[in-house]
Design an enzyme around this catalytic site. Structure first.
Site, short mmCIF file in Angstrom:
data_model
loop_
_atom_site.label_atom_id
_atom_site.label_comp_id
_atom_site.label_asym_id
_atom_site.label_seq_id
_atom_site.Cartn_x
_atom_site.Cartn_y
_atom_site.Cartn_z
N ASP A 295 -6.32 97.43 40.64
CA ASP A 295 -5.33 98.50 39.98
C ASP A 295 -4.25 97.09 38.88
O ASP A 295 -3.33 97.71 38.87
CB ASP A 295 -4.70 99.70 40.59
CG ASP A 295 -5.42 100.11 40.85
OD1 ASP A 295 -6.43 100.53 41.20
OD2 ASP A 295 -4.76 101.29 40.70
N ASP B 92 -6.57 102.28 38.15
CA ASP B 92 -6.85 103.52 38.18
C ASP B 92 -6.56 103.84 36.64
O ASP B 92 -6.36 103.15 35.61
CB ASP B 92 -4.95 103.45 38.12
CG ASP B 92 -4.12 104.80 39.41
OD1 ASP B 92 -5.36 105.53 39.66
OD2 ASP B 92 -3.59 104.64 38.99
N HIS C 110 -6.72 107.56 34.55
CA HIS C 110 -6.31 109.00 35.31
C HIS C 110 -6.54 109.85 33.88
O HIS C 110 -6.05 109.02 32.77
CB HIS C 110 -4.60 108.78 35.51
CG HIS C 110 -4.02 108.86 36.64
ND1 HIS C 110 -4.99 109.16 38.08
CD2 HIS C 110 -3.09 107.72 36.84
CE1 HIS C 110 -4.48 108.12 38.92
NE2 HIS C 110 -3.84 108.10 38.37
N HIS D 71 0.72 107.14 33.98
CA HIS D 71 0.66 105.81 33.79
C HIS D 71 -0.61 105.65 34.15
O HIS D 71 -1.23 106.44 33.72
CB HIS D 71 1.31 105.34 34.93
CG HIS D 71 0.81 105.52 36.27
ND1 HIS D 71 0.94 106.84 36.51
CD2 HIS D 71 -0.81 105.85 37.00
CE1 HIS D 71 0.33 107.00 37.82
NE2 HIS D 71 -0.54 106.10 37.49
N LYS E 214 -11.12 104.95 39.13
CA LYS E 214 -10.20 105.66 40.47
C LYS E 214 -9.77 106.62 39.35
O LYS E 214 -8.56 106.23 38.59
CB LYS E 214 -10.24 104.89 41.15
CG LYS E 214 -8.95 103.74 40.93
CD LYS E 214 -8.44 103.30 41.87
CE LYS E 214 -6.92 103.83 42.80
NZ LYS E 214 -6.44 103.68 42.07
N CYS F 214 -1.74 102.22 46.50
CA CYS F 214 -3.50 101.87 46.18
C CYS F 214 -3.50 100.81 47.30
O CYS F 214 -4.96 101.26 47.52
CB CYS F 214 -3.81 101.71 44.86
SG CYS F 214 -3.30 103.23 43.49
#
Ligand code: VGL
Ligand code: ZN
Length: 180
Positions: A9, A50, A52, A69, A94, A133
């Protein structure tokens, strides 16, 4: 024996200045990450993101704990420009499921298959954030049977509570990883 470097990340939103969820000093490790990625010590270099959905449950607007974020396809979700893209073999996304934290890069991703397809048995975990993470990725890697090293000079943590990163590293070590 084949080894992979996993850079967790290392994205705009996790880096100062200006990232939506900036990890203190996140930006100072870019040179170390590039050195590791270019070192020739690793058979495979993977950067995770990351990634989302806009209404992820971890966001404050949905009752979660984090500011929004790393929303998919946003500038904040891009890998940090200081990370050398030519040194990275694969990007693994992810955190895409709307209803789980998705801290571990092994959760709902192709990471495990990718590592196994390349015959990897040892991984070095680096990146952000030590206490979320990085920790969950390292612990899952151990559960999956990989030999795990965490390069403590190539990670930084959020430290919502002082000492969270130190405790995370100790938990990772106690679970069987090597700390450098
Ligand atoms: C992370 C908090 C929320 C991380 C991701 O990459 O460590 N932390 N989402
Ligand atoms: Zn997140």
């Amino acid at each position: 024996m084949a080894r992979a470097l996993v850079i967790v990340d290392y994205q705009n939103d996790f880096n100062p200045p200006g990232g939506a969820l900036a990890v203190p000093e996140g930006d100072v490790i870019s040179g170390t990450l590039n050195e590791l990625a270019r070192s020739g010590d690793f058979d495979l270099v993977i950067a995770t993101r990351d990634w989302h959905p806009p209404e992820h449950k971890s966001f404050v607007a949905q009752g979660g704990t984090w500011p929004a974020h790393c929303v998919q396809n946003s500038e904040g979700a891009e890998l940090h420009p200081d990370l050398d893209p030519n040194a990275i073999d694969y990007i693994v996304d992810k955190g895409q499921a709307p209803d789980t934290d998705g801290y571990s890069a092994f959760e709902d991703s192709e990471l495990s298959d990718l590592l196994r397809d390349h015959g990897i048995d040892e991984i070095t975990v680096t990146g952000l954030a030590t206490d979320y993470c990085v920790k969950n990725t390292a612990l899952d890697a151990l559960r999956e049977g990989f030999k795990v090293t965490v390069d403590t000079g190539a990670v930084r943590g959020v430290d919502v509570q002082p000492g969270d990163s130190e405790r995370a590293l100790e938990e990772i070590r106690a679970a069987g990883a090597t700390l450098l």
